[in-house]
Design a protein around this motif. Sequence first.
Motif, PDB file in Angstrom:
ATOM      1  N   SER A  10       0.794  -1.226   0.000  1.00 43.80           N
ATOM      2  CA  SER A  10       0.000   0.000   0.000  1.00 43.80           C
ATOM      3  C   SER A  10       0.825   1.274   0.000  1.00 43.80           C
ATOM      4  CB  SER A  10      -0.916   0.033   1.233  1.00 43.80           C
ATOM      5  OG  SER A  10      -1.744  -1.087   1.250  1.00 43.80           O
ATOM      6  N   VAL A  11       2.122   1.168   0.195  1.00 45.65           N
ATOM      7  CA  VAL A  11       2.953   2.360   0.336  1.00 45.65           C
ATOM      8  C   VAL A  11       2.893   3.194  -0.944  1.00 45.65           C
ATOM      9  CG1 VAL A  11       5.123   1.303  -0.425  1.00 45.65           C
ATOM     10  CG2 VAL A  11       5.156   3.200   1.183  1.00 45.65           C
ATOM     11  N   ASP A  12       2.846   4.488  -0.734  1.00 52.90           N
ATOM     12  CA  ASP A  12       2.767   5.456  -1.824  1.00 52.90           C
ATOM     13  C   ASP A  12       3.723   6.580  -1.478  1.00 52.90           C
ATOM     14  OD1 ASP A  12       2.124   7.432  -3.635  1.00 52.90           O
ATOM     15  OD2 ASP A  12       0.017   7.542  -3.084  1.00 52.90           O
ATOM     16  N   GLU A  13       4.642   6.899  -2.362  1.00 56.52           N
ATOM     17  CA  GLU A  13       5.658   7.897  -2.029  1.00 56.52           C
ATOM     18  C   GLU A  13       5.099   9.305  -1.874  1.00 56.52           C
ATOM     19  OE1 GLU A  13       7.780   9.200  -6.120  1.00 56.52           O
ATOM     20  OE2 GLU A  13       8.240   7.201  -5.407  1.00 56.52           O
ATOM     21  N   ARG A  14       3.823   9.500  -2.189  1.00 57.18           N
ATOM     22  CA  ARG A  14       3.198  10.816  -2.034  1.00 57.18           C
ATOM     23  C   ARG A  14       2.357  10.905  -0.768  1.00 57.18           C
ATOM     24  NH1 ARG A  14       0.425  10.161  -7.070  1.00 57.18           N
ATOM     25  NH2 ARG A  14       1.762   8.406  -7.430  1.00 57.18           N
ATOM     26  N   SER A  15       2.312   9.824   0.002  1.00 57.14           N
ATOM     27  CA  SER A  15       1.544   9.807   1.255  1.00 57.14           C
ATOM     28  C   SER A  15       2.500   9.705   2.429  1.00 57.14           C
ATOM     29  CB  SER A  15       0.583   8.616   1.279  1.00 57.14           C
ATOM     30  OG  SER A  15      -0.321   8.688   0.211  1.00 57.14           O
ATOM     31  N   SER A  16       2.204  10.462   3.461  1.00 60.01           N
ATOM     32  CA  SER A  16       3.039  10.398   4.665  1.00 60.01           C
ATOM     33  C   SER A  16       2.741   9.109   5.433  1.00 60.01           C
ATOM     34  CB  SER A  16       2.775  11.614   5.557  1.00 60.01           C
ATOM     35  OG  SER A  16       1.472  11.527   6.113  1.00 60.01           O
ATOM     36  N   ILE A  17       3.569   8.815   6.393  1.00 63.62           N
ATOM     37  CA  ILE A  17       3.369   7.622   7.221  1.00 63.62           C
ATOM     38  C   ILE A  17       2.051   7.743   7.989  1.00 63.62           C
ATOM     39  CG2 ILE A  17       4.327   6.250   9.112  1.00 63.62           C
ATOM     40  CD1 ILE A  17       5.853   6.137   6.393  1.00 63.62           C
ATOM     41  N   LYS A  18       1.738   8.940   8.437  1.00 63.30           N
ATOM     42  CA  LYS A  18       0.471   9.144   9.149  1.00 63.30           C
ATOM     43  C   LYS A  18      -0.712   8.858   8.236  1.00 63.30           C
ATOM     44  CE  LYS A  18      -2.203  12.453  11.760  1.00 63.30           C
ATOM     45  NZ  LYS A  18      -2.380  13.831  12.160  1.00 63.30           N
ATOM     46  N   GLN A  19      -0.644   9.340   6.995  1.00 64.89           N
ATOM     47  CA  GLN A  19      -1.711   9.078   6.035  1.00 64.89           C
ATOM     48  C   GLN A  19      -1.816   7.586   5.721  1.00 64.89           C
ATOM     49  OE1 GLN A  19      -0.163  11.800   3.102  1.00 64.89           O
ATOM     50  NE2 GLN A  19      -1.811  13.267   3.475  1.00 64.89           N
ATOM     51  N   LEU A  20      -0.679   6.912   5.625  1.00 60.20           N
ATOM     52  CA  LEU A  20      -0.675   5.469   5.383  1.00 60.20           C
ATOM     53  C   LEU A  20      -1.362   4.737   6.527  1.00 60.20           C
ATOM     54  CD1 LEU A  20       0.279   3.041   3.664  1.00 60.20           C
ATOM     55  CD2 LEU A  20       2.429   3.135   4.949  1.00 60.20           C
ATOM     56  N   ALA A  21      -1.062   5.123   7.763  1.00 57.09           N
ATOM     57  CA  ALA A  21      -1.691   4.497   8.932  1.00 57.09           C
ATOM     58  C   ALA A  21      -3.201   4.713   8.914  1.00 57.09           C
ATOM     59  CB  ALA A  21      -1.082   5.044  10.217  1.00 57.09           C
ATOM     60  N   GLU A  22      -3.613   5.922   8.552  1.00 55.58           N
ATOM     61  CA  GLU A  22      -5.050   6.205   8.482  1.00 55.58           C
ATOM     62  C   GLU A  22      -5.711   5.376   7.384  1.00 55.58           C
ATOM     63  OE1 GLU A  22      -5.073  10.427   7.947  1.00 55.58           O
ATOM     64  OE2 GLU A  22      -4.655  10.828  10.071  1.00 55.58           O
TER      65      GLU A  22
END
Length: 101
Positions: free
Chosen positions: A41-53
């Motif tokens: 799911s990792v996306d280089e345009r999303s922060s770690i916080k956004q990934l967790a959400e």
Amino acid sequence: YFDVPIAPTDYIFVPPLQSFVMNRSLTGDDFERLLYDVFVSVDERSSIKQLAEMLNAPLDMVRNAVSLCCRLGYAKKKNVEPLKPGASQERPRTRWHASWL
């Protein structure tokens, strides 16, 4: 072992992986499932916080999973903190070894 500190505001990316095979088992512990979810799911345009959400997972668990991915070399931090204020892109002075970027 060494630790790769991951902040909620960090961004990571997954470089092309050669000869990589992931054997995902449907049974396993929760951390293994989270590692898989983070990895796909990792996306280089999303922060770690956004990934967790997005994953609906606790931020600290996602930070630990991302840190492990970085330690294993499967993911890399996109943003790197400068060692000294005033470092430029031409002469970045980071506290990280170039092979970790």
